[in-house]
Scaffold this motif. Structure first.
Motif, short mmCIF file in Angstrom:
data_model
loop_
_atom_site.label_atom_id
_atom_site.label_comp_id
_atom_site.label_asym_id
_atom_site.label_seq_id
_atom_site.Cartn_x
_atom_site.Cartn_y
_atom_site.Cartn_z
N MET A 1 -21.25 14.89 -29.25
CA MET A 1 -22.10 15.13 -28.08
C MET A 1 -23.52 15.35 -28.56
SD MET A 1 -21.38 17.92 -25.18
CE MET A 1 -22.54 18.38 -23.97
N ASP A 2 -24.43 14.61 -28.03
CA ASP A 2 -25.83 14.74 -28.39
C ASP A 2 -26.33 16.12 -27.99
OD1 ASP A 2 -28.50 14.45 -28.91
OD2 ASP A 2 -28.73 12.58 -27.81
N ARG A 3 -27.20 16.68 -28.80
CA ARG A 3 -27.70 18.04 -28.57
C ARG A 3 -28.40 18.21 -27.22
NH1 ARG A 3 -29.28 21.30 -33.51
NH2 ARG A 3 -28.04 20.42 -35.16
N CYS A 4 -29.04 17.18 -26.71
CA CYS A 4 -29.81 17.34 -25.47
C CYS A 4 -28.94 17.62 -24.26
CB CYS A 4 -30.70 16.13 -25.23
SG CYS A 4 -29.83 14.63 -24.78
N TRP A 5 -27.67 17.30 -24.34
CA TRP A 5 -26.78 17.55 -23.20
C TRP A 5 -26.37 19.01 -23.07
CZ3 TRP A 5 -26.60 14.28 -19.43
CH2 TRP A 5 -26.92 12.96 -19.69
N LEU A 6 -26.43 19.76 -24.15
CA LEU A 6 -25.99 21.15 -24.11
C LEU A 6 -26.83 22.00 -23.13
CD1 LEU A 6 -24.03 23.29 -25.06
CD2 LEU A 6 -25.57 23.72 -26.99
N PRO A 7 -28.16 22.00 -23.21
CA PRO A 7 -28.90 22.81 -22.24
C PRO A 7 -28.74 22.30 -20.81
CG PRO A 7 -30.41 21.55 -23.60
CD PRO A 7 -29.04 21.39 -24.20
N ILE A 8 -28.54 21.01 -20.64
CA ILE A 8 -28.31 20.46 -19.30
C ILE A 8 -26.99 21.00 -18.75
CG2 ILE A 8 -27.87 18.35 -17.98
CD1 ILE A 8 -29.83 16.96 -19.98
N ALA A 9 -25.97 21.03 -19.59
CA ALA A 9 -24.67 21.55 -19.15
C ALA A 9 -24.75 23.04 -18.84
CB ALA A 9 -23.62 21.29 -20.23
N ALA A 47 -31.57 29.54 -22.95
CA ALA A 47 -32.71 29.49 -23.88
C ALA A 47 -32.26 29.07 -25.27
CB ALA A 47 -33.39 30.85 -23.92
N ALA A 48 -31.19 29.65 -25.76
CA ALA A 48 -30.70 29.29 -27.09
C ALA A 48 -30.23 27.84 -27.14
CB ALA A 48 -29.56 30.23 -27.51
N ALA A 49 -29.56 27.38 -26.10
CA ALA A 49 -29.11 25.98 -26.05
C ALA A 49 -30.30 25.03 -26.03
CB ALA A 49 -28.22 25.76 -24.83
N SER A 50 -31.34 25.41 -25.34
CA SER A 50 -32.55 24.57 -25.28
C SER A 50 -33.20 24.44 -26.65
CB SER A 50 -33.54 25.15 -24.27
OG SER A 50 -32.98 25.17 -22.98
N LEU A 51 -33.29 25.56 -27.36
CA LEU A 51 -33.88 25.51 -28.70
C LEU A 51 -32.96 24.78 -29.68
CD1 LEU A 51 -35.52 29.01 -28.77
CD2 LEU A 51 -36.69 26.80 -28.84
N PHE A 52 -31.65 24.92 -29.50
CA PHE A 52 -30.71 24.17 -30.33
C PHE A 52 -30.93 22.67 -30.13
CE2 PHE A 52 -26.55 22.04 -30.65
CZ PHE A 52 -26.25 22.31 -31.98
N ALA A 53 -31.13 22.26 -28.89
CA ALA A 53 -31.35 20.85 -28.60
C ALA A 53 -32.68 20.36 -29.18
CB ALA A 53 -31.32 20.60 -27.10
N GLY A 99 -33.11 37.78 -20.37
CA GLY A 99 -32.14 36.88 -21.02
C GLY A 99 -32.83 35.78 -21.80
N ALA A 100 -33.85 35.17 -21.21
CA ALA A 100 -34.59 34.12 -21.91
C ALA A 100 -35.22 34.68 -23.19
CB ALA A 100 -35.66 33.52 -21.00
N ALA A 101 -35.81 35.86 -23.10
CA ALA A 101 -36.43 36.47 -24.27
C ALA A 101 -35.39 36.78 -25.35
CB ALA A 101 -37.17 37.74 -23.86
N LEU A 102 -34.24 37.30 -24.95
CA LEU A 102 -33.19 37.60 -25.92
C LEU A 102 -32.64 36.32 -26.55
CD1 LEU A 102 -31.26 40.47 -24.11
CD2 LEU A 102 -32.74 40.65 -26.13
N GLY A 103 -32.51 35.27 -25.74
CA GLY A 103 -32.00 34.00 -26.25
C GLY A 103 -32.92 33.38 -27.28
N VAL A 104 -34.23 33.38 -27.00
CA VAL A 104 -35.17 32.79 -27.97
C VAL A 104 -35.31 33.69 -29.20
CG1 VAL A 104 -36.42 31.44 -26.24
CG2 VAL A 104 -37.28 33.69 -26.86
#
Length: 121
Positions: A1-9, A47-53, A99-104
């Motif tokens: 699975m391409d990384r860009c799909w994770l934050p979308i999911a 947030a973490a999924a977005s940075l992972f992607a 949550g966004a701050a903790l994720g990043v």
């Protein structure tokens, strides 16, 4: 699975869970409502999924993701105003931002740098 799909999911799961009529976590855990904890966890994951992607740990990208994820939370809050049993809540938006701050922050502290990840491939 391409990384860009994770934050979308993750965003889709957060959106759908947020727009269930009459939904929301009830009860409390200590002084904090379960619904606020769900917001923190969901937006930290987004947030973490977005940075992972994005595969980055740079400060500009981290700040952009934190702002974008919080803005997404604001949009979801506005949409909730049209859902029966749901309401727009500034405190929910604050929980989204936390949550966004903790994720990043978690991503910045614990993610493997991209150059190490690339060397493993």
């Amino acid at each position: 699975m391409d990384r860009c799909w994770l934050p979308i999911a993750v965003a889709a799961v957060v959106l759908v869970a947020s727009l269930v009529p009459g939904g929301g976590g009830g009860g409390t855990i200590g002084p904090v409502g379960v619904d606020k904890l769900l917001h923190v966890v969901g937006y930290a994951a987004l947030a973490a999924a977005s940075l992972f992607a994005l595969r980055t740990r740079t400060l500009p990208a981290i700040l952009a993701v934190a702002v974008a994820v919080t803005a997404f939370g604001g949009g979801v809050e506005l949409l909730q105003g049209f859902v029966p049993g749901r309401a727009v809540s500034v405190l929910d938006l604050v929980a989204d931002a936390i949550g966004a701050a903790l994720g990043v922050a978690a991503w910045r502290l614990f993610a493997v740098p991209a150059w190490v990840d690339d060397a493993r491939s």
